[in-house]
Scaffold this active site. Sequence first.
Site, PDB file in Angstrom:
ATOM      1  N   HIS A 157      -9.381   0.260  -5.499  1.00 38.79           N
ATOM      2  CA  HIS A 157      -9.522   0.372  -6.983  1.00 38.79           C
ATOM      3  C   HIS A 157     -10.138  -0.088  -8.169  1.00 38.79           C
ATOM      4  O   HIS A 157     -10.765  -1.191  -7.307  1.00 38.79           O
ATOM      5  CB  HIS A 157      -7.422  -0.289  -7.344  1.00 38.79           C
ATOM      6  CG  HIS A 157      -6.690   0.644  -6.526  1.00 38.79           C
ATOM      7  ND1 HIS A 157      -5.291   1.569  -8.037  1.00 38.79           N
ATOM      8  CD2 HIS A 157      -5.745   0.700  -5.784  1.00 38.79           C
ATOM      9  CE1 HIS A 157      -4.074   1.669  -6.777  1.00 38.79           C
ATOM     10  NE2 HIS A 157      -4.398   1.123  -5.873  1.00 38.79           N
ATOM     11  N   HIS A 210      -8.029   2.900  -0.318  1.00 38.82           N
ATOM     12  CA  HIS A 210      -8.506   3.485  -1.058  1.00 38.82           C
ATOM     13  C   HIS A 210      -9.051   1.981  -1.788  1.00 38.82           C
ATOM     14  O   HIS A 210      -8.483   0.814  -1.739  1.00 38.82           O
ATOM     15  CB  HIS A 210      -7.873   3.827  -1.878  1.00 38.82           C
ATOM     16  CG  HIS A 210      -6.265   3.520  -2.150  1.00 38.82           C
ATOM     17  ND1 HIS A 210      -5.223   4.041  -1.188  1.00 38.82           N
ATOM     18  CD2 HIS A 210      -5.823   2.932  -3.009  1.00 38.82           C
ATOM     19  CE1 HIS A 210      -4.329   3.131  -1.513  1.00 38.82           C
ATOM     20  NE2 HIS A 210      -4.819   2.609  -2.118  1.00 38.82           N
ATOM     21  N   GLN A 217       0.977  -1.547  -0.136  1.00 43.57           N
ATOM     22  CA  GLN A 217       0.193   0.119   0.153  1.00 43.57           C
ATOM     23  C   GLN A 217       0.849   0.941  -0.086  1.00 43.57           C
ATOM     24  O   GLN A 217       1.471   1.694   1.079  1.00 43.57           O
ATOM     25  CB  GLN A 217      -1.142   0.285   1.264  1.00 43.57           C
ATOM     26  CG  GLN A 217      -2.221   1.384   1.710  1.00 43.57           C
ATOM     27  CD  GLN A 217      -2.408   0.956   2.414  1.00 43.57           C
ATOM     28  OE1 GLN A 217      -2.903   0.521   3.045  1.00 43.57           O
ATOM     29  NE2 GLN A 217      -3.671   2.045   2.632  1.00 43.57           N
TER      30      GLN A 217
END
Length: 121
Positions: A98, A96, A90
């Site tokens: 993707h 987050h 990461q």
Amino acid sequence: MDCIFCRIIKGEIPSYTVYEDDTVKAFLDINPDTNGHLLIIPKEHFKDLDSTNDTVLLHIFEVARSLKKKLEEQLHIDGLTLIQNNGEVQEVKHFHLHLKPYYKEEQSLMKVEDVHSLLTK
Ligand code: 5GP
Ligand code: ZN
């Protein structure tokens, strides 16, 4: 704390936003693998999968589902891979997801402005 994604949320760093509400923001990845490569982030700073909560996770996946539809309609994607990195793999330490579109035929990378305008129609 100097978090690049918190700065994007505050508007200190510009982003090509395609969806936003009180809880999340979705925007185009600055270094896309394919056309329409998106990131969905919570507005609250959570580092990784361990620190998020179920409500936020569920909402992120609801938004992912609706953006998948948008990618199908506007960019005619043939598949979509969802990736969420943690730990050593990461790079940005703000949770987050993707959304990486797959195309059967190789596509040249479009201008980010053009992808953005298609996805915000
Ligand atoms: P990961 O942390 O999952 O390895 O990847 C972080 C992702 O964030 C990368 O795909 C990278 O291109 C993207 N990224 C890093 N900084 C920025 C930025 O300032 N703006 C945008 N739109 N994407 C970024
Ligand atoms: Zn952050």
